[in-house]
Design a protein around this motif. Structure first.
Motif, PDB file in Angstrom:
ATOM      1  N   ALA A   1       0.647  -1.189  -0.314  1.00  0.00           N
ATOM      2  CA  ALA A   1       0.149  -0.195  -0.435  1.00  0.00           C
ATOM      3  C   ALA A   1       1.106   1.250  -0.229  1.00  0.00           C
ATOM      4  N   ILE A   2       0.696   1.954  -0.324  1.00  0.00           N
ATOM      5  CA  ILE A   2       1.255   3.603  -1.050  1.00  0.00           C
ATOM      6  C   ILE A   2       0.429   4.323   0.345  1.00  0.00           C
ATOM      7  N   ARG A   3       1.934   5.284   1.009  1.00  0.00           N
ATOM      8  CA  ARG A   3       2.197   6.162   2.212  1.00  0.00           C
ATOM      9  C   ARG A   3      -0.402   6.577   2.394  1.00  0.00           C
ATOM     10  N   GLY A   4      -0.628   6.887   3.766  1.00  0.00           N
ATOM     11  CA  GLY A   4      -1.677   7.038   3.438  1.00  0.00           C
ATOM     12  C   GLY A   4      -2.845   6.183   3.546  1.00  0.00           C
ATOM     13  N   VAL A   5      -2.868   4.965   2.793  1.00  0.00           N
ATOM     14  CA  VAL A   5      -3.701   3.619   2.532  1.00  0.00           C
ATOM     15  C   VAL A   5      -2.867   2.510   3.243  1.00  0.00           C
ATOM     16  N   GLU A   6      -3.807   1.389   3.362  1.00  0.00           N
ATOM     17  CA  GLU A   6      -3.747  -0.174   3.761  1.00  0.00           C
ATOM     18  C   GLU A   6      -5.233  -0.813   3.645  1.00  0.00           C
ATOM     19  N   PHE A   7      -4.456  -1.598   3.414  1.00  0.00           N
ATOM     20  CA  PHE A   7      -5.620  -3.182   2.880  1.00  0.00           C
ATOM     21  C   PHE A   7      -6.265  -3.909   3.811  1.00  0.00           C
ATOM     22  N   GLU A   8      -6.592  -4.799   3.691  1.00  0.00           N
ATOM     23  CA  GLU A   8      -6.895  -5.746   4.508  1.00  0.00           C
ATOM     24  C   GLU A   8      -7.603  -6.708   3.581  1.00  0.00           C
ATOM     25  N   ILE A   9      -7.449  -8.273   3.262  1.00  0.00           N
ATOM     26  CA  ILE A   9      -8.021  -9.428   3.234  1.00  0.00           C
ATOM     27  C   ILE A   9      -9.168 -10.381   3.661  1.00  0.00           C
ATOM     28  N   ALA A  10     -10.364  -9.633   3.598  1.00  0.00           N
ATOM     29  CA  ALA A  10     -11.499 -10.387   3.737  1.00  0.00           C
ATOM     30  C   ALA A  10     -11.623 -11.805   3.138  1.00  0.00           C
ATOM     31  N   SER A  11     -12.965 -11.686   4.582  1.00  0.00           N
ATOM     32  CA  SER A  11     -13.732 -13.501   3.820  1.00  0.00           C
ATOM     33  C   SER A  11     -12.606 -14.670   3.063  1.00  0.00           C
ATOM     34  N   THR A  12     -11.292 -14.915   4.349  1.00  0.00           N
ATOM     35  CA  THR A  12     -10.364 -15.255   4.235  1.00  0.00           C
ATOM     36  C   THR A  12     -11.184 -16.043   5.138  1.00  0.00           C
TER      37      THR A  12
ATOM     38  N   GLY B   1      -8.610 -14.153  -0.743  1.00  0.00           N
ATOM     39  CA  GLY B   1      -9.557 -13.408   0.173  1.00  0.00           C
ATOM     40  C   GLY B   1      -9.909 -12.089  -1.167  1.00  0.00           C
ATOM     41  N   GLU B   2     -11.046 -11.637  -0.359  1.00  0.00           N
ATOM     42  CA  GLU B   2     -10.911  -9.871  -1.288  1.00  0.00           C
ATOM     43  C   GLU B   2     -10.129  -8.912  -0.628  1.00  0.00           C
ATOM     44  N   LEU B   3      -9.668  -7.626  -1.322  1.00  0.00           N
ATOM     45  CA  LEU B   3      -8.968  -7.278  -0.925  1.00  0.00           C
ATOM     46  C   LEU B   3     -10.192  -5.864  -0.802  1.00  0.00           C
ATOM     47  N   VAL B   4      -9.566  -5.047   0.288  1.00  0.00           N
ATOM     48  CA  VAL B   4     -10.330  -4.501   0.615  1.00  0.00           C
ATOM     49  C   VAL B   4      -9.436  -2.979   1.538  1.00  0.00           C
ATOM     50  N   ILE B   5      -9.659  -1.840   0.410  1.00  0.00           N
ATOM     51  CA  ILE B   5      -8.807  -0.849   0.706  1.00  0.00           C
ATOM     52  C   ILE B   5      -9.752   0.494   1.497  1.00  0.00           C
ATOM     53  N   HIS B   6      -8.643   0.708   2.514  1.00  0.00           N
ATOM     54  CA  HIS B   6      -8.863   1.692   3.519  1.00  0.00           C
ATOM     55  C   HIS B   6      -8.189   2.904   4.116  1.00  0.00           C
TER      56      HIS B   6
ATOM     57  N   ALA C   1     -18.636  -1.978   3.677  1.00  0.00           N
ATOM     58  CA  ALA C   1     -17.020  -1.899   3.703  1.00  0.00           C
ATOM     59  C   ALA C   1     -16.550  -1.364   4.803  1.00  0.00           C
ATOM     60  N   PRO C   2     -16.729  -1.888   5.677  1.00  0.00           N
ATOM     61  CA  PRO C   2     -15.699  -1.356   7.309  1.00  0.00           C
ATOM     62  C   PRO C   2     -14.641  -0.014   7.251  1.00  0.00           C
ATOM     63  N   THR C   3     -14.638   0.470   7.941  1.00  0.00           N
ATOM     64  CA  THR C   3     -13.740   1.352   8.605  1.00  0.00           C
ATOM     65  C   THR C   3     -13.124   0.885   9.417  1.00  0.00           C
ATOM     66  N   CYS C   4     -11.856   0.519   9.479  1.00  0.00           N
ATOM     67  CA  CYS C   4     -10.411   0.411  10.197  1.00  0.00           C
ATOM     68  C   CYS C   4      -9.396   0.958   9.968  1.00  0.00           C
ATOM     69  N   GLY C   5      -8.426   0.811  10.861  1.00  0.00           N
ATOM     70  CA  GLY C   5      -7.053   0.617  10.617  1.00  0.00           C
ATOM     71  C   GLY C   5      -6.316   2.122  11.527  1.00  0.00           C
ATOM     72  N   LYS C   6      -4.633   2.426  10.768  1.00  0.00           N
ATOM     73  CA  LYS C   6      -4.984   3.055  11.335  1.00  0.00           C
ATOM     74  C   LYS C   6      -4.778   4.659  10.918  1.00  0.00           C
ATOM     75  N   HIS C   7      -5.280   4.677   9.050  1.00  0.00           N
ATOM     76  CA  HIS C   7      -5.659   5.398   8.408  1.00  0.00           C
ATOM     77  C   HIS C   7      -7.622   5.694   8.617  1.00  0.00           C
ATOM     78  N   ARG C   8      -7.955   5.779   9.866  1.00  0.00           N
ATOM     79  CA  ARG C   8      -9.301   5.893   9.946  1.00  0.00           C
ATOM     80  C   ARG C   8     -10.349   7.009   9.236  1.00  0.00           C
TER      81      ARG C   8
ATOM     82  N   ASP D   1     -10.978  -7.787  -5.701  1.00  0.00           N
ATOM     83  CA  ASP D   1     -10.768  -8.769  -6.336  1.00  0.00           C
ATOM     84  C   ASP D   1     -10.040  -9.967  -5.472  1.00  0.00           C
ATOM     85  N   LEU D   2      -9.534 -10.035  -6.292  1.00  0.00           N
ATOM     86  CA  LEU D   2      -8.820 -11.946  -5.152  1.00  0.00           C
ATOM     87  C   LEU D   2      -7.434 -11.451  -4.428  1.00  0.00           C
ATOM     88  N   VAL D   3      -6.899 -12.039  -3.661  1.00  0.00           N
ATOM     89  CA  VAL D   3      -5.530 -11.274  -2.989  1.00  0.00           C
ATOM     90  C   VAL D   3      -5.289 -12.542  -2.179  1.00  0.00           C
ATOM     91  N   ARG D   4      -3.432 -12.815  -2.071  1.00  0.00           N
ATOM     92  CA  ARG D   4      -3.156 -13.410  -1.436  1.00  0.00           C
ATOM     93  C   ARG D   4      -1.856 -12.148  -0.497  1.00  0.00           C
TER      94      ARG D   4
END
Length: 269
Positions: free
Chosen positions: A199-210, A221-226, A246-253, A263-266
């Motif tokens: 992820a670039i600065r100011g962005v983070e991602f999670e893998i959902a539904s694994t 799992g599905e890539l979710v961008i925050h 799509a939930p809000t999470c992480g330090k860039h809340r 998109d499916l990623v690992r």
């Protein structure tokens, strides 16, 4: 930043911009349904441009960027705005340039272009042309590629043919403001698919539904961008589709939720 015209203030039109103001509306291609107007925020666009300059390109007066993407596509935003903000030269390419590898090569050579953004199929055509006509793109220092999956063999061939050119794979739906992950390519990468990177600065991602949330590294799992670059939904439609649930999470809340890309990623080792 405030508009401080006394005339405007006296008529009640004084406006102070903020992070959630809409910088522009960029329409999706419609490949996954009817085109929708993505509400790109000032904060998201600012974050992307600052990251691209500070941590990736570092453009200055010696650089030349070729703007070859049609203006209705999101990539054109950085192609136009970043050179103007940094003092680099901006060359507005001829119509249909993004489809013509021969003319693209000619303009890179004619204007001593140092940075260009391409889709993989154009990168392939440019590489084929350059093998047959060496040295016509000798001024290039960075090539950015995105918009489609970058084939691993094309990545390896380009890196081997142009060892002094940095090739960067970018990923990001329009809904996440041009690009939200990056990976600097290398010819010795052993995998069978080119990574989308980090992820670039100011962005983070999670893998959902694994299947196993504690073992996301080995699970699809599905890539979710925050973070800052998630757009403010669609013009006139609100937060539907990937924005919905799509939930809000992480330090860039922020009060804006994340974006489910579909998109499916690992995680790579």
């Amino acid at each position: 930043d405030a508009l401080v015209s006394p005339h405007a203030a006296s008529h009640g039109r004084l406006h102070t911009s903020n992070d959630d103001d809409i910088a522009c509306i960029v329409y999706t291609s419609g490949t996954t349904g009817a085109p929708k107007g993505v509400r790109v925020t000032r904060d998201g666009l600012e974050n992307f441009l600052e990251w691209k300059q500070d941590e990736l390109l570092r453009l200055d007066q010696h650089d030349c960027v070729l703007q070859k993407t049609p203006l209705h596509f999101d990539v054109a935003l950085w192609e136009v705005l970043l050179p103007l903000a940094t003092g680099a030269k901006l060359i507005h390419g001829t119509p249909e340039l993004y489809r013509d590898a021969v003319e693209l090569s000619h303009q890179i050579s004619a204007y001593a272009v140092t940075v260009v953004n391409l889709v993989p199929r154009v990168l392939q055509a440019l590489l084929t042309h350059e093998v047959e006509n060496p040295a016509t793109t000798s001024t290039l220092r960075t090539v950015l590629v995105g918009g489609e999956e970058l084939p691993v063999e094309l990545m390896r061939r380009f890196c081997a043919t142009f060892p002094d050119v940095v090739l960067v794979n970018l990923y990001g739906p329009t809904e996440t403001t041009i690009g939200c992950t990056f990976w600097k390519c290398r010819p010795d990468y052993p995998g069978d698919r080119v990574p989308i990177g980090q992820a670039i600065r100011g962005v983070e991602f999670e893998i959902a539904s694994t299947p196993d949330p504690n073992n996301a590294r080995d699970s699809l799992g599905e890539l979710v961008i925050h973070g800052r670059q998630v757009a403010d939904g669609y013009q006139g439609l609100g937060r539907i589709g990937g924005f919905d649930n799509a939930p809000t999470c992480g330090k860039h809340r922020s009060h804006r939720s994340g974006y489910r890309t579909g998109d499916l990623v690992r995680l790579d080792a």
